[in-house]
Write a protein that holds these residues in place. Structure first.
Motif, PDB file in Angstrom:
ATOM      1  N   ILE A   4       0.877  -1.288   0.051  1.00  0.00           N
ATOM      2  CA  ILE A   4      -0.098  -0.111  -0.149  1.00  0.00           C
ATOM      3  C   ILE A   4       0.810   1.064  -0.127  1.00  0.00           C
ATOM      4  CG2 ILE A   4      -1.659   1.540   1.368  1.00  0.00           C
ATOM      5  CD1 ILE A   4      -2.816  -1.307   2.391  1.00  0.00           C
ATOM      6  N   VAL A   5       2.009   1.269   0.667  1.00  0.00           N
ATOM      7  CA  VAL A   5       2.800   2.317   0.932  1.00  0.00           C
ATOM      8  C   VAL A   5       3.731   2.573  -0.497  1.00  0.00           C
ATOM      9  CG1 VAL A   5       4.786   3.328   2.267  1.00  0.00           C
ATOM     10  CG2 VAL A   5       3.078   2.026   3.398  1.00  0.00           C
ATOM     11  N   ASN A   7       2.482   1.795  -3.321  1.00  0.00           N
ATOM     12  CA  ASN A   7       1.505   2.178  -4.528  1.00  0.00           C
ATOM     13  C   ASN A   7       1.322   3.654  -4.227  1.00  0.00           C
ATOM     14  OD1 ASN A   7       1.271  -0.086  -5.760  1.00  0.00           O
ATOM     15  ND2 ASN A   7      -0.547  -0.751  -4.672  1.00  0.00           N
ATOM     16  N   ALA A   8       1.322   4.034  -2.955  1.00  0.00           N
ATOM     17  CA  ALA A   8       0.941   5.442  -2.685  1.00  0.00           C
ATOM     18  C   ALA A   8       2.209   6.332  -3.044  1.00  0.00           C
ATOM     19  CB  ALA A   8       0.579   5.570  -0.998  1.00  0.00           C
ATOM     20  N   LEU A   9       3.323   5.796  -2.683  1.00  0.00           N
ATOM     21  CA  LEU A   9       4.457   6.566  -3.145  1.00  0.00           C
ATOM     22  C   LEU A   9       4.585   6.639  -4.677  1.00  0.00           C
ATOM     23  CD1 LEU A   9       7.223   5.365  -0.760  1.00  0.00           C
ATOM     24  CD2 LEU A   9       6.057   7.607  -0.792  1.00  0.00           C
ATOM     25  N   THR A  11       2.028   6.612  -6.832  1.00  0.00           N
ATOM     26  CA  THR A  11       1.174   7.867  -7.335  1.00  0.00           C
ATOM     27  C   THR A  11       1.413   9.115  -6.851  1.00  0.00           C
ATOM     28  OG1 THR A  11      -0.461   5.752  -6.682  1.00  0.00           O
ATOM     29  CG2 THR A  11      -1.477   8.265  -7.011  1.00  0.00           C
ATOM     30  N   LEU A  12       1.979   9.431  -5.835  1.00  0.00           N
ATOM     31  CA  LEU A  12       2.554  10.784  -5.265  1.00  0.00           C
ATOM     32  C   LEU A  12       3.618  11.025  -6.456  1.00  0.00           C
ATOM     33  CD1 LEU A  12       2.427  10.675  -1.495  1.00  0.00           C
ATOM     34  CD2 LEU A  12       0.982  11.871  -3.310  1.00  0.00           C
TER      35      LEU A  12
END
Length: 64
Positions: A4-5, A7-9, A11-12
Motif C-alpha cells: 500500500i505504501v 503504491n501510494a509513493l 502515485t505521489l
C-alpha cells in the motif's frame, strides 16, 4: 502494508508530472478568451483584387 505504501509513493510521484501535462494542455484553451477580448488591435491586410484567371483556367482545362 508495504504494498500500500509503495503504491501510494508511486502515485505521489506521478501527480506532479500529470499536473504539468494538464497545465500544458489546458493553457491554449484558457488563453483563447483573453485573446478575444483584445480584438481591436487586429491589423487586416487589404483585400486582393480578383482577376478571374481561375474561371478561364477551368474552362480551358475542361475543353482540353
Amino acid at each position: 502494508m508495504d504494498r500500500i505504501v509503495a503504491n501510494a509513493l508511486k502515485t505521489l510521484r506521478l501527480v506532479p508530472r500529470a499536473t504539468l501535462i494538464l497545465m500544458v494542455l489546458a493553457a491554449p484553451v484558457l488563453a483563447v478568451p483573453s485573446m478575444r477580448a483584445d480584438a481591436g488591435s487586429t491589423i487586416e491586410a487589404p483585400a486582393l483584387k480578383k482577376t478571374g484567371v481561375g474561371f478561364v483556367l477551368l474552362v480551358s482545362l475542361r475543353r482540353g
